[in-house]
Design a protein around this motif. Structure first.
Motif, PDB file in Angstrom:
ATOM      1  N   GLN A  13       0.839  -1.192   0.000  1.00  0.00           N
ATOM      2  CA  GLN A  13       0.000   0.000   0.000  1.00  0.00           C
ATOM      3  C   GLN A  13       0.882   1.254   0.000  1.00  0.00           C
ATOM      4  OE1 GLN A  13      -3.253  -1.242  -0.690  1.00  0.00           O
ATOM      5  NE2 GLN A  13      -3.985   0.204   0.859  1.00  0.00           N
ATOM      6  N   PRO A  14       0.448   2.319  -0.675  1.00  0.00           N
ATOM      7  CA  PRO A  14       1.219   3.569  -0.637  1.00  0.00           C
ATOM      8  C   PRO A  14       0.994   4.316   0.672  1.00  0.00           C
ATOM      9  CG  PRO A  14      -0.706   3.822  -2.042  1.00  0.00           C
ATOM     10  CD  PRO A  14      -0.667   2.388  -1.637  1.00  0.00           C
ATOM     11  N   VAL A  15       1.995   5.088   1.046  1.00  0.00           N
ATOM     12  CA  VAL A  15       1.870   5.966   2.222  1.00  0.00           C
ATOM     13  C   VAL A  15       0.650   6.872   2.047  1.00  0.00           C
ATOM     14  CG1 VAL A  15       2.930   7.924   3.400  1.00  0.00           C
ATOM     15  CG2 VAL A  15       4.315   5.946   2.800  1.00  0.00           C
ATOM     16  N   GLY A  16      -0.106   7.020   3.120  1.00  0.00           N
ATOM     17  CA  GLY A  16      -1.266   7.898   3.089  1.00  0.00           C
ATOM     18  C   GLY A  16      -2.558   7.226   2.661  1.00  0.00           C
ATOM     19  N   SER A  17      -2.462   5.991   2.209  1.00  0.00           N
ATOM     20  CA  SER A  17      -3.672   5.281   1.788  1.00  0.00           C
ATOM     21  C   SER A  17      -4.329   4.635   3.006  1.00  0.00           C
ATOM     22  CB  SER A  17      -3.322   4.213   0.750  1.00  0.00           C
ATOM     23  OG  SER A  17      -2.492   3.223   1.303  1.00  0.00           O
ATOM     24  N   LEU A  82       1.355   4.912   7.412  1.00  0.00           N
ATOM     25  CA  LEU A  82       2.709   5.444   7.515  1.00  0.00           C
ATOM     26  C   LEU A  82       3.698   4.344   7.124  1.00  0.00           C
ATOM     27  CD1 LEU A  82       2.358   7.058  11.051  1.00  0.00           C
ATOM     28  CD2 LEU A  82       2.062   8.213   8.843  1.00  0.00           C
ATOM     29  N   LEU A  83       4.909   4.749   6.755  1.00  0.00           N
ATOM     30  CA  LEU A  83       5.929   3.746   6.447  1.00  0.00           C
ATOM     31  C   LEU A  83       6.139   2.801   7.623  1.00  0.00           C
ATOM     32  CD1 LEU A  83       8.652   5.889   4.616  1.00  0.00           C
ATOM     33  CD2 LEU A  83       7.155   4.162   3.593  1.00  0.00           C
ATOM     34  N   SER A  84       6.052   3.351   8.829  1.00  0.00           N
ATOM     35  CA  SER A  84       6.298   2.556  10.030  1.00  0.00           C
ATOM     36  C   SER A  84       5.188   1.541  10.313  1.00  0.00           C
ATOM     37  CB  SER A  84       6.464   3.470  11.245  1.00  0.00           C
ATOM     38  OG  SER A  84       5.318   4.289  11.411  1.00  0.00           O
TER      39      SER A  84
END
Lengths: 111, 114
Positions: A13-17, A82-84
């Motif tokens: 999934q992309p960041v912010g999705s 978030l990436l984390s």
């Protein structure tokens, strides 16, 4: 015997999705349900647990939320990933005085 | 604190080799201890457990003994097979928690070669 169905097995999934992971239980009723996460280099950490419909306890503060709209359904969500948030997510359940049972897990990669 | 520490993987062994995966825990009391196994494409399964000091859990040729003096629960098997290739998780129960409320180690990936 009780089983947990958890899907998908992998997810990118992309960041912010947004995120929605669902697990469903078969073979028992009124289970306690749990969401665990394993981040890179760490052990499985309890995120949320639920003892019944609409009852959610959070173990650690984070960017995620959980819901239990039905007795055998437990959902893990995020409005903006978030990436984390990348990691291995595992749904688990148990009944009083019975051993825990687990889903197959979802490996989430946030890019 | 409350934690579980297990040896880092991956571990690669030849068939029929002896296996040891170390696990230690921290606790103020005597929690139940578990080893879970996750075979490729499957969910975690309970492999064995021990609920009090000096108990020995055993299953499928695997053994682990609850050692309170060393706060350890090392997993052993005398002769591994290719079918034992999996990720192994050591875990302890949480105080006052039900069976699904567990504290896990990081997991150790075992690969057994023919």
């Amino acid at each position: 015997s009780q089983t947990i169905h958890q899907w998908p097995a992998t997810l990118v999934q992309p960041v912010g999705s947004p995120l929605s992971l669902e697990c469903t239980v078969e073979g028992t009723s009124n289970p306690n349900l749990y969401w665990y996460r394993q981040a890179a280099g760490r052990g499985l950490q309890l995120l949320f647990y639920s003892v019944g419909i609409g009852q959610i306890s959070s173990e650690v503060p984070q960017n995620l939320s959980a819901s239990r709209p039905q007795d055998r359904q437990f959902i893990l969500s995020s409005k903006k990933l978030l990436l984390s948030d990348s990691g291995f997510y595992l749904c688990a359940g148990d009944r009083s005085n019975t051993e825990a049972f687990f889903g197959q897990g979802t490996r989430l990669t946030v890019v | 604190g409350n934690s579980v520490t297990q040896m880092e993987g991956p571990v690669t062994l030849s068939e029929e080799a002896f296996l040891t995966i170390n696990c230690t825990y921290t606790a103020t009391g005597y929690p139940s201890l578990f080893w879970y196994v996750q075979y490729p494409g499957e969910g975690l399964q309970l492999l064995l457990k021990a609920t009090k000091a000096d108990d020995k859990g055993s299953n499928k040729g695997f053994e682990a003994t609850y050692r309170k003096e060393t706060t350890s629960f090392h997993l052993e098997k005398g002769s591994v097979q290719v079918s034992d290739s999996a990720v192994y998780f050591c875990a302890r129960g949480s105080y006052g928690g039900s069976q699904g409320n567990l504290i896990f180690g990081k997991g150790t990936k075992l690969s057994v070669k023919p």
